[in-house]
Write a protein that holds these residues in place. Structure first.
Motif, short mmCIF file in Angstrom:
data_model
loop_
_atom_site.label_atom_id
_atom_site.label_comp_id
_atom_site.label_asym_id
_atom_site.label_seq_id
_atom_site.Cartn_x
_atom_site.Cartn_y
_atom_site.Cartn_z
N GLU A 90 7.84 -19.37 18.97
CA GLU A 90 6.46 -19.16 18.55
C GLU A 90 6.22 -20.11 17.39
O GLU A 90 6.99 -20.13 16.43
CB GLU A 90 6.24 -17.71 18.13
CG GLU A 90 6.50 -16.74 19.27
CD GLU A 90 6.04 -15.32 19.01
OE1 GLU A 90 5.88 -14.96 17.83
OE2 GLU A 90 5.84 -14.59 20.00
N VAL A 92 3.93 -21.05 14.42
CA VAL A 92 2.85 -20.49 13.59
C VAL A 92 2.32 -21.59 12.66
O VAL A 92 3.10 -22.31 12.02
CB VAL A 92 3.35 -19.26 12.80
CG1 VAL A 92 2.33 -18.85 11.72
CG2 VAL A 92 3.61 -18.09 13.76
N ARG A 94 -0.27 -22.21 9.44
CA ARG A 94 -0.94 -21.42 8.39
C ARG A 94 -1.77 -22.34 7.49
O ARG A 94 -1.24 -23.28 6.91
CB ARG A 94 0.10 -20.72 7.51
CG ARG A 94 1.00 -19.77 8.27
CD ARG A 94 2.01 -19.15 7.32
NE ARG A 94 2.97 -18.29 8.01
CZ ARG A 94 2.76 -17.00 8.25
NH1 ARG A 94 1.66 -16.41 7.86
NH2 ARG A 94 3.69 -16.28 8.88
N GLY A 99 -0.31 -12.12 5.78
CA GLY A 99 0.71 -11.48 6.61
C GLY A 99 2.12 -11.62 6.08
O GLY A 99 2.38 -11.43 4.89
N SER A 100 3.03 -12.01 6.99
CA SER A 100 4.46 -12.02 6.63
C SER A 100 4.76 -13.05 5.53
O SER A 100 5.72 -12.89 4.76
CB SER A 100 5.32 -12.30 7.86
OG SER A 100 5.14 -13.62 8.30
N TYR A 121 9.38 -19.48 15.03
CA TYR A 121 10.01 -18.16 15.22
C TYR A 121 10.66 -18.17 16.60
O TYR A 121 10.10 -18.74 17.55
CB TYR A 121 8.97 -17.03 15.17
CG TYR A 121 8.37 -16.83 13.79
CD1 TYR A 121 8.87 -15.85 12.93
CD2 TYR A 121 7.32 -17.63 13.34
CE1 TYR A 121 8.33 -15.67 11.65
CE2 TYR A 121 6.78 -17.45 12.07
CZ TYR A 121 7.29 -16.47 11.24
OH TYR A 121 6.76 -16.30 9.98
N ASP A 129 11.96 -11.36 16.80
CA ASP A 129 11.30 -12.67 16.61
C ASP A 129 11.59 -13.28 15.23
O ASP A 129 10.66 -13.48 14.42
CB ASP A 129 9.77 -12.56 16.78
CG ASP A 129 9.35 -12.19 18.19
OD1 ASP A 129 10.20 -12.22 19.11
OD2 ASP A 129 8.16 -11.87 18.39
N ASP A 175 -4.56 -18.30 9.98
CA ASP A 175 -3.29 -18.70 10.61
C ASP A 175 -3.35 -18.37 12.09
O ASP A 175 -4.25 -17.67 12.55
CB ASP A 175 -2.07 -18.03 9.93
CG ASP A 175 -2.13 -16.51 9.96
OD1 ASP A 175 -2.70 -15.94 10.90
OD2 ASP A 175 -1.60 -15.87 9.02
N LYS A 177 -0.76 -18.40 16.07
CA LYS A 177 0.51 -18.60 16.77
C LYS A 177 0.27 -19.31 18.09
O LYS A 177 -0.69 -18.99 18.80
CB LYS A 177 1.14 -17.22 17.01
CG LYS A 177 2.46 -17.19 17.73
CD LYS A 177 2.43 -17.08 19.21
CE LYS A 177 1.78 -15.86 19.79
NZ LYS A 177 1.78 -15.88 21.28
N ASP A 197 -6.04 -11.79 18.88
CA ASP A 197 -4.71 -11.14 18.81
C ASP A 197 -3.68 -12.09 18.21
O ASP A 197 -2.66 -11.65 17.68
CB ASP A 197 -4.23 -10.78 20.22
CG ASP A 197 -4.60 -9.36 20.63
OD1 ASP A 197 -5.41 -8.72 19.93
OD2 ASP A 197 -4.08 -8.90 21.67
N THR A 198 -3.92 -13.39 18.33
CA THR A 198 -2.90 -14.37 17.92
C THR A 198 -3.35 -15.25 16.75
O THR A 198 -2.62 -16.15 16.35
CB THR A 198 -2.51 -15.26 19.11
OG1 THR A 198 -3.65 -16.05 19.48
CG2 THR A 198 -2.03 -14.46 20.31
N CYS A 199 -4.57 -15.02 16.28
CA CYS A 199 -5.11 -15.78 15.13
C CYS A 199 -5.54 -14.79 14.05
O CYS A 199 -6.01 -13.71 14.38
CB CYS A 199 -6.39 -16.53 15.50
SG CYS A 199 -6.27 -17.71 16.83
N ARG A 200 -5.45 -15.19 12.79
CA ARG A 200 -6.17 -14.43 11.74
C ARG A 200 -7.48 -15.16 11.50
O ARG A 200 -7.49 -16.35 11.20
CB ARG A 200 -5.38 -14.37 10.43
CG ARG A 200 -4.33 -13.31 10.43
CD ARG A 200 -3.83 -12.94 9.03
NE ARG A 200 -2.93 -11.81 9.16
CZ ARG A 200 -1.63 -11.93 9.43
NH1 ARG A 200 -1.07 -13.12 9.53
NH2 ARG A 200 -0.89 -10.86 9.56
N ARG A 216 -3.55 -3.50 13.19
CA ARG A 216 -2.30 -3.34 12.44
C ARG A 216 -2.49 -2.34 11.30
O ARG A 216 -1.63 -1.52 11.03
CB ARG A 216 -1.84 -4.67 11.84
CG ARG A 216 -1.34 -5.69 12.85
CD ARG A 216 -0.69 -6.88 12.12
NE ARG A 216 -0.32 -7.95 13.03
CZ ARG A 216 -1.10 -9.00 13.31
NH1 ARG A 216 -2.27 -9.14 12.74
NH2 ARG A 216 -0.68 -9.92 14.16
#
Ligand code: ADP
Ligand code: UDP
Length: 240
Positions: A90, A92, A94, A99-100, A121, A129, A175, A177, A197-200, A216
């Motif tokens: 994956e 990513v 940013r 997030g993480s 990842y 992951d 960000d 993925k 689901d895969t972007c902020r 989340r």
């Protein structure tokens, strides 16, 4: 082209073979999962919105010459894609801290990080992951060095295109993925999905989250937010 047997059912999509060896049929599901599948719920309409948004974005990237798997939207929840040999990574990208990354480095949420930070990842649910580096990728044999260079270049081109696309829709791309695969000739192509689901995505005026963080962190009406993104990108909700 007809769909045939179910090849794979993941957390968000079902992937079917078709009567053409080079293409797959994908159905987007209404399931929402987070925290490695520990939080799970059915959110009616989510599959439709992610399919529509992802189809619209991949078509745009195709126009911009970014090689990807998208062939055509079949219905509100289905699309046809080119089959790829998926690379188990994956990627990513940013633009701002969230997030993480905030948890790991203690950065302030929202901090601008231009030029963008790229992270790898390993796509492996059993290992959760994990964040890995290019040396780990070499040891794992997940991708060759020139493939990593190509994926990085494509990820940066996607970022430039998506920042503009979302900016024109009044959204900040925080960000996202990406997943890549190899097509039948071994060429690296962008695959999987690009959706809230895969972007902020933050509203440029209010700073509100309009993405999966709503699920989340139980932050409110996820489908309403995804609908807002779809319509701001020019999507039409009522066709079938
Ligand atoms: P997950 O496996 O993360 O639960 P999904 O529910 O989104 O994910 O399932 C879709 C699966 O299809 C993923 O494993 C993804 O890597 C794979 N996939 C996406 N695009 C392609 C493609 N073009 N060819 C083959 N597989 C793909
Ligand atoms: N992301 C994703 N799938 C994953 C992990 C992350 O689509 O399995 C996306 C996520 O939605 C966000 C970006 O990648 O847009 C960065 O996620 P992060 O590492 O901050 O993880 P999180 O805290 O979201 O789990």
């Amino acid at each position: 082209m007809k769909k045939t047997e179910l090849l794979y059912e993941g957390k968000a999509k079902k992937v079917f073979r078709t009567d053409n060896d080079d293409t797959l049929h994908v159905e987007y599901k209404d399931d929402a999962t987070a925290f490695d599948g520990k939080k799970k719920e059915m959110l009616s309409g989510k599959g439709r919105l992610n399919n529509e948004i992802s189809a619209l974005i991949f078509a745009k990237l195709h126009e911009l010459g970014i090689p990807n798997h998208f062939i055509e939207r079949i219905s509100q929840t289905e699309q046809r894609i080119r089959k790829a040999e998926m690379i188990p990574l994956e990627v990513v990208v940013r633009n701002r801290a969230a997030g993480s990354l905030v948890k790991r480095l203690g950065l302030e949420r929202g901090q601008d990080m231009t030029p963008p930070v790229i992270e790898w990842y390993l796509k492996d649910d059993n290992l959760g992951d994990p964040l890995i580096n290019e040396e780990h990728i070499r040891v794992l044999g997940a991708a060759a060095a020139d493939e990593l260079t190509e994926m990085k270049a494509l990820a940066l081109r996607c970022n430039t295109a998506l920042i503009e696309l979302f900016q024109n829709a009044g959204l900040i791309l925080v960000d996202f993925k990406l997943e890549f695969g190899r097509d039948h000739s071994g060429r690296i192509i962008l695959a999987d999905e690009i959706s809230p689901d895969t972007c902020r995505l933050w509203d440029a005026k209010t700073g509100d989250s309009l993405d999966k963080d709503l699920f989340r962190f139980d932050g409110g009406n996820l489908q309403g937010a995804y609908e807002t993104i779809f319509s701001r990108l020019g999507g039409l909700t009522n066709d079938v």
